[in-house]
Design a protein around this motif. Structure first.
Motif, mmCIF file in Angstrom:
data_model
loop_
_atom_site.group_PDB
_atom_site.id
_atom_site.type_symbol
_atom_site.label_atom_id
_atom_site.label_comp_id
_atom_site.label_asym_id
_atom_site.label_seq_id
_atom_site.Cartn_x
_atom_site.Cartn_y
_atom_site.Cartn_z
ATOM 1 N N CYS A 183 0.848 -1.196 0.000
ATOM 2 C CA CYS A 183 0.000 0.000 0.000
ATOM 3 C C CYS A 183 0.886 1.249 0.000
ATOM 4 N N TYR A 185 0.088 4.054 1.336
ATOM 5 C CA TYR A 185 -0.122 4.825 2.565
ATOM 6 C C TYR A 185 0.781 4.275 3.673
ATOM 7 N N CYS A 187 0.033 4.093 7.318
ATOM 8 C CA CYS A 187 -0.616 4.032 8.636
ATOM 9 C C CYS A 187 0.276 3.172 9.547
ATOM 10 N N CYS A 190 -0.241 -0.654 10.555
ATOM 11 C CA CYS A 190 -0.691 -1.628 9.547
ATOM 12 C C CYS A 190 0.459 -2.437 8.967
ATOM 13 N N PRO A 226 -4.859 -5.031 -0.184
ATOM 14 C CA PRO A 226 -4.946 -4.275 1.073
ATOM 15 C C PRO A 226 -5.699 -2.967 0.872
ATOM 16 N N THR A 255 -9.612 3.000 0.619
ATOM 17 C CA THR A 255 -9.590 4.200 1.465
ATOM 18 C C THR A 255 -10.600 5.217 0.952
ATOM 19 N N LYS A 288 -5.696 9.507 4.535
ATOM 20 C CA LYS A 288 -6.381 8.397 3.880
ATOM 21 C C LYS A 288 -7.886 8.605 3.800
HETATM 22 S S1 SF4 Z 1 -4.464 0.738 6.865
HETATM 23 FE FE1 SF4 Z 1 -5.138 0.673 4.714
HETATM 24 S S2 SF4 Z 1 -4.460 2.634 3.847
HETATM 25 FE FE2 SF4 Z 1 -3.289 2.344 5.762
HETATM 26 S S3 SF4 Z 1 -1.367 1.332 5.120
HETATM 27 FE FE3 SF4 Z 1 -2.820 -0.289 5.692
HETATM 28 S S4 SF4 Z 1 -3.799 -0.879 3.771
HETATM 29 FE FE4 SF4 Z 1 -2.848 1.123 3.440
#
Ligand code: SF4
Length: 517
Positions: A183, A185, A187, A190, A226, A255, A288
């Motif tokens: 991904c 992003y 976060c 994660c 993901p 997202t 996100k």
């Molecule tokens: S929570 Fe969702 S948007 Fe954030 S890094 Fe993980 S997969 Fe990506």
């Protein structure tokens, strides 16, 4: 290469179960990688038996008597079951291999019970393991390909394994597909945040869709990406090229920032029936959800409008929130969640308790350094049965009071009724009702209430939460014993315990794991 008899077990249940939800849905949660490994192994001429374990199968009947090698794919909540199974198969002479999220999160623990522990897994790595096929004890060998594979066998090559699994799902049958890994992003909590985004081939995606249309009247597909839709236009163009409008039902996790109105129109036209966007927090992670620096009630208002707009195009929306983040303080985050439900009654709220899964995410290193990670048995690490991170801004009783309050509000009769009326379509409406009155809604209220009661009345229980002892409270031991049933006797000595700071220790001691690039 010696021809092997291989068993592959995809654990989608963490223990034997007769639950109705499990009967109807678990086979739909099958993972893709066990099917991929089955395919790669068969290509080498090995004899493969794959089982998606939904908690109802008698493994002694569905697997051959003697196997040379057993691959087990598991999330952390089924780790204790996987350890018991490994022990059982080793006692019959098999070499055992673990892969999937648990192996990536807790390799130091898994290597005590398996001969091989696999991180990122590609074909070359599997062929190496098949060639080696040796016992590695007392410590298993940790192997990683360094990154995800760049391509995977398509649905037509995995079809016999998909079909046999779907036969177990009596009504709703969902085929797993994947169009990307990792991904973009970041976060911090994660497992995919530190995995570079990597699209898989669009031609393969089109082939898969064409194949499914030729095999199934009206396919239902869950995208296991993901974060589906990072390459939005390319993916939807590919779908539109081969699938007539609304001929396949799609489910995707994505997202909010990717879900603009023009895109939602395209998603509707192409049969997207369920979306699972993450909100995570009313105070952070604004990138996100496309809410930028907005926080608190401003963020609630904006997301609520956005989600209500999504519901005009897509009948089923589940929003994901994480409870107990360090940015949360006092009652307000919970009150904001209630206001959000008032403003967007059509969403199904999914709550996760802040959890640190071993070495899944960079943030976990900080949490371990701060000695904030508790050694709850893996069996409870499913984002709701235990929060293994001591909250920064709440005492445990305070946190559980808020948690019970917001869960009761979310699954009150009034809210269930409002959700029913605000949802379109029979399946989404009843799915919401069933989830609310089953273990996910009412069941959690009962469970959290029992935990809260024990925090006041059970001294040993409370001492564990307060990190005054690492002795696992009897309440949890007994639950694992009861739920594992016949597998309890196979659980190796000490396997209920793990070192919650193993990731931190591994960074200090030695590089891990052996990585092939
Ligand atoms: S929570 Fe969702 S948007 Fe954030 S890094 Fe993980 S997969 Fe990506």
């Amino acid at each position: 290469m010696r021809k092997l008899s291989i068993a592959i077990i995809d654990l989608v249940a963490k223990a034997p179960t007769r639950s109705y939800w499990g009967r109807v849905m678990y086979a739909n949660f099958a993972s893709i990688m066990p099917q991929v490994i089955a395919r790669w192994s068969e290509e080498q001429g090995h004899k493969v038996t794959l089982v998606c374990y939904t908690g109802r199968e008698d493994l002694s009947k569905v697997l051959p008597d003697r196997v040379d090698m057993v691959f087990i794919s598991t999330f952390t909540e089924a780790a204790q079951l996987s350890y018991a199974l490994s022990n059982m198969f080793r006692s019959k002479g098999a070499v055992t291999v673990i892969g999937g999220p648990h192996a990536r999160c807790y390799p130091q623990d898994a290597q005590k019970y398996f001969d091989y522990v696999l991180g990122f897994t590609d074909k070359e790595l599997i062929l190496d393991v098949l060639r080696d096929c040796a016992q590695h004890r007392p410590e298993g060998m940790c192997l990683s390909a360094g990154h995800h594979p760049t391509e995977l066998p398509g649905v037509s090559e995995r079809w016999k394994f998909i079909e046999q699994t779907l036969r177990k799902a009596p009504f709703i049958k969902i085929v797993p597909l994947i169009g990307s890994l990792g991904c973009p992003y970041t976060c911090g909590f994660c497992i995919d945040s530190s995995v570079p985004y990597q699209p898989l081939g669009l031609e393969r995606m089109k082939e898969d869709l064409r194949f499914l249309l030729s095999k199934v009247g009206r396919p239902r597909i869950a995208w296991h990406d993901p974060n589906f839709g990072v390459r939005f236009d390319e993916c939807i163009d590919a779908i539109e090229e081969v699938v007539p409008p609304d001929r396949i039902d799609f489910i995707a996790e994505t997202t909010l920032s990717l879900l603009s109105e023009p895109r939602l129109k395209r998603l509707k036209k192409n049969g997207f029936k369920a979306l699972l966007p993450g909100i995570e927090s009313w105070y952070g992670l604004g990138n996100k959800s496309k809410t930028g620096k907005k926080m608190g009630m401003d963020k609630v208002n904006q997301i609520s409008q956005h989600v209500n707009m999504i519901l005009r195009y897509v009948p089923y929306v589940q929003t994901n929130l994480i409870l107990g983040l360090d940015v949360d303080y006092g009652q307000e985050p919970f009150t904001l969640t209630k206001r959000f439900l008032d403003l967007s009654p059509g969403v199904f709220p999914a709550y996760s308790l802040l959890s640190a899964f071993g070495q899944a995410a960079p943030l976990n290193l900080e949490l371990q350094r701060a000695n904030r990670v508790l050694p709850f048995p893996f069996h409870f690490l499913n984002n709701n049965q235990a929060m293994n991170v001591r909250p920064q801004n709440y005492s445990w009783p305070e946190f559980y009071d808020h948690l019970i309050d917001v869960t009761k509000y979310s699954f009150s009769k009034k809210m269930i009724f409002r959700r029913f009326n605000a949802t379109r379509g029979a399946i989404p409406r009843w799915l919401n009702v069933v989830r609310a009155i089953s273990s996910e809604g009412f069941g959690r209220i009962r469970y959290f209430t029992e935990v809260r009661r024990r925090l006041d009345t059970d001294r040993k229980f409370r001492r564990f939460f307060e990190q005054e002892t690492t002795e696992i409270p009897q309440f949890y031991v007994q639950r694992v014993r009861d739920e594992l049933g016949p597998f309890w006797e196979w659980l190796p000595k000490g396997a209920l315990h793990h070192d919650p700071n193993a990731y931190l220790m591994s960074q200090q001691e030695r590089p891990f794991p052996i990585t092939r690039t």
